[in-house]
Design an enzyme around this catalytic site. Structure first.
Site, PDB file in Angstrom:
ATOM      1  N   HIS A 118       0.841  -1.209   0.000  1.00 45.30           N
ATOM      2  CA  HIS A 118       0.000   0.000   0.000  1.00 45.30           C
ATOM      3  C   HIS A 118       0.875   1.256   0.000  1.00 45.30           C
ATOM      4  O   HIS A 118       1.837   1.324   0.765  1.00 45.30           O
ATOM      5  CB  HIS A 118      -0.831   0.074   1.278  1.00 45.30           C
ATOM      6  CG  HIS A 118      -2.045  -0.795   1.305  1.00 45.30           C
ATOM      7  ND1 HIS A 118      -1.982  -2.154   1.465  1.00 45.30           N
ATOM      8  CD2 HIS A 118      -3.361  -0.493   1.209  1.00 45.30           C
ATOM      9  CE1 HIS A 118      -3.220  -2.642   1.478  1.00 45.30           C
ATOM     10  NE2 HIS A 118      -4.080  -1.662   1.320  1.00 45.30           N
TER      11      HIS A 118
ATOM     12  N   ASN B 106       8.372  -3.885   3.557  1.00 45.87           N
ATOM     13  CA  ASN B 106       6.973  -3.474   3.656  1.00 45.87           C
ATOM     14  C   ASN B 106       6.424  -3.751   5.055  1.00 45.87           C
ATOM     15  O   ASN B 106       5.733  -2.932   5.649  1.00 45.87           O
ATOM     16  CB  ASN B 106       6.151  -4.236   2.610  1.00 45.87           C
ATOM     17  CG  ASN B 106       4.657  -3.975   2.720  1.00 45.87           C
ATOM     18  OD1 ASN B 106       4.226  -2.868   3.012  1.00 45.87           O
ATOM     19  ND2 ASN B 106       3.867  -5.010   2.493  1.00 45.87           N
TER      20      ASN B 106
END
Lengths: 358, 81
Positions: free
Chosen positions: A145, A175
């Site tokens: 994201h 991440n």
């Protein structure tokens, strides 16, 4: 007769005295619960109705001005996409966003919704430019994201945040650790220090040759997050290589603009963008009463050139026209509606039961 | 909770612990505090049920490889330079 009446009066008074507190508490608590809980749900619902004007789209930008792509190679096959709670400049060349913009406010982050959604492809992007679920599958890279799910205030925005137009291939360790902590740190600045933060997040493609996954989704060499806090003037950017090294650099916005070829905050002066503050790397590093300290003045980097008012206006118009994600309206189907109502009733019942027990 | 390795698009959470499904892997990351109370028990059970299902699915997978074979990433000239 009088006596009897008094007796019966007494019984009622007794019953009332015994239970009045509970009843009263119950009514008050239920009422406030319904208001609090209901409002959240209602706000989730109302925001599902696509807004007509879509000037709301621009509120995600500092002074309503989107970042500006300064290179033709970046502008090629690009899509300005307005989503609920964030905006994206998507590139059909890299099949990733180039930047993702969000305005984080204390009010916005006071609402939290559980993370439960599905990654999906972006229907507003032409098929030949669209990143697919298959592209990421088996690649060894996360669907990372850019505007994080935890920044979203309602179900429509949460759905939008799982669009692949909001994703880049991110190294999993990076991440799941470094980036998550930076996102938490940014939220902590908003919530602990009660100030608005304008955030621009995106990939950097900074090498002669680049890796791709699937049908040509380009793997960024680094990921950046530029932040500006109007209340204090604090500014700077995180810049982190997209690998397992778990490194993060804090750099000036000018440094980043030079790397990217994007004017990230067209409404800020060069002087402001050369300022670099000691941005927090974790939420724990953020203290309510300790403002973010100044780090240094970046005299070396080449800040992005100014963008003319006409060009900015044209881009604003494109964003207004792009409208919010049409898919978000459809994302609430009958099942979800039922689930929401069921959730509401269950929670309410539990609450009342708990009250009666106590 | 989702079926491990099936649709491969779901993302769920147990408090701040994220569970992400894909066809070839499942990501579990974030924090989870299991408190010594009913809420803690519920969280622990949710995690246990999930992991049990992951283990069962893997055990029932025929010819489970020693190590997953990942395709080489492609490479291109940087189109943005």
């Amino acid at each position: 007769m009088a006596r009897k009446r008094r007796n019966s009066n007494n019984i009622w008074t007794q019953i009332f005295n015994q239970n009045s507190l509970k009843v009263l508490l119950g009514v008050v608590a239920t009422g406030s619960f319904v208001i609090a809980f209901g409002q959240e749900k209602i706000s989730q619902w109302t925001s599902l109705v696509p807004s007509s004007g879509n000037s709301a789209c621009l509120t995600q930008f500092y002074r309503e001005t989107p970042p500006y792509l300064l290179k033709n190679s970046l502008q090629k096959d690009s899509y300005p996409l307005c989503f609920n709670d964030f905006n994206v400049m998507y590139s059909g060349v890299s099949k990733t966003p180039l930047w993702v913009a969000e305005a984080l406010t204390p009010a916005r982050l006071s609402q939290r919704i559980p993370r439960e959604d599905n990654f999906h492809e972006e229907p507003r992007v032409k098929a030949e430019h669209r990143a697919t679920l298959l592209d990421y599958r088996g690649s060894g890279y996360d669907r990372g994201h850019m505007a994080p799910n935890a920044d979203m205030t309602n179900l429509a925005a949460q759905f939008d945040s799982f669009s692949l137009a909001n994703m880049v291939p991110q190294s999993p360790k990076y991440n799941q650790q470094v980036w998550r902590e930076l996102e938490e740190a940014t939220r902590a600045v908003v919530t602990k220090q009660k100030q608005d933060v304008y955030v621009i997040t995106g990939p950097s493609f900074n090498a002669k040759r680049l890796k791709t996954i699937g049908q040509g989704v380009i793997v960024p060499t680094a990921v950046y997050k530029a932040v500006y806090m109007p209340k204090t003037g604090a500014i700077g950017a995180y810049y982190a290589p997209n690998n397992d090294s778990l490194q993060v650099q804090v750099v000036s916005v000018c440094y980043l603009e030079e790397q990217l070829g994007i004017n990230l905050f067209p409404q800020l002066s060069e002087e402001q963008k050369r300022n670099t503050y000691k941005l927090p790397l974790t939420a724990n590093a953020v203290k309510a009463n300790t403002p973010i300290a100044y780090s240094h003045w970046d005299a070396e980097s080449q800040c992005a050139e100014d963008v003319s008012a006409e060009q900015l206006q044209a881009l604003q118009t494109e964003f207004k026209r792009s409208g919010s994600s049409p898919a978000s309206g459809a994302s609430i189907d009958a099942d979800t509606q039922d689930a929401i109502v069921k959730q509401l009733i269950e929670a309410l019942l539990q609450y009342i039961l708990q009250l009666l027990k106590s | 909770m989702f079926k491990p390795f099936q649709n491969g698009t779901e993302s769920h959470a147990i408090h701040d612990l994220t569970l992400e499904n894909d066809l070839d892997c499942i990501n579990v990351y974030g924090n989870l505090q299991i408190s010594k109370d009913q809420a803690g028990l519920q969280a622990a059970k949710a995690l246990q049920a999930f992991l049990n299902e992951v283990v069962a699915t893997l055990e029932q997978t025929p010819n489970l490889p020693e190590k997953l074979d990942r395709p080489e990433a492609g490479e291109i000239e940087n189109p943005f330079l």
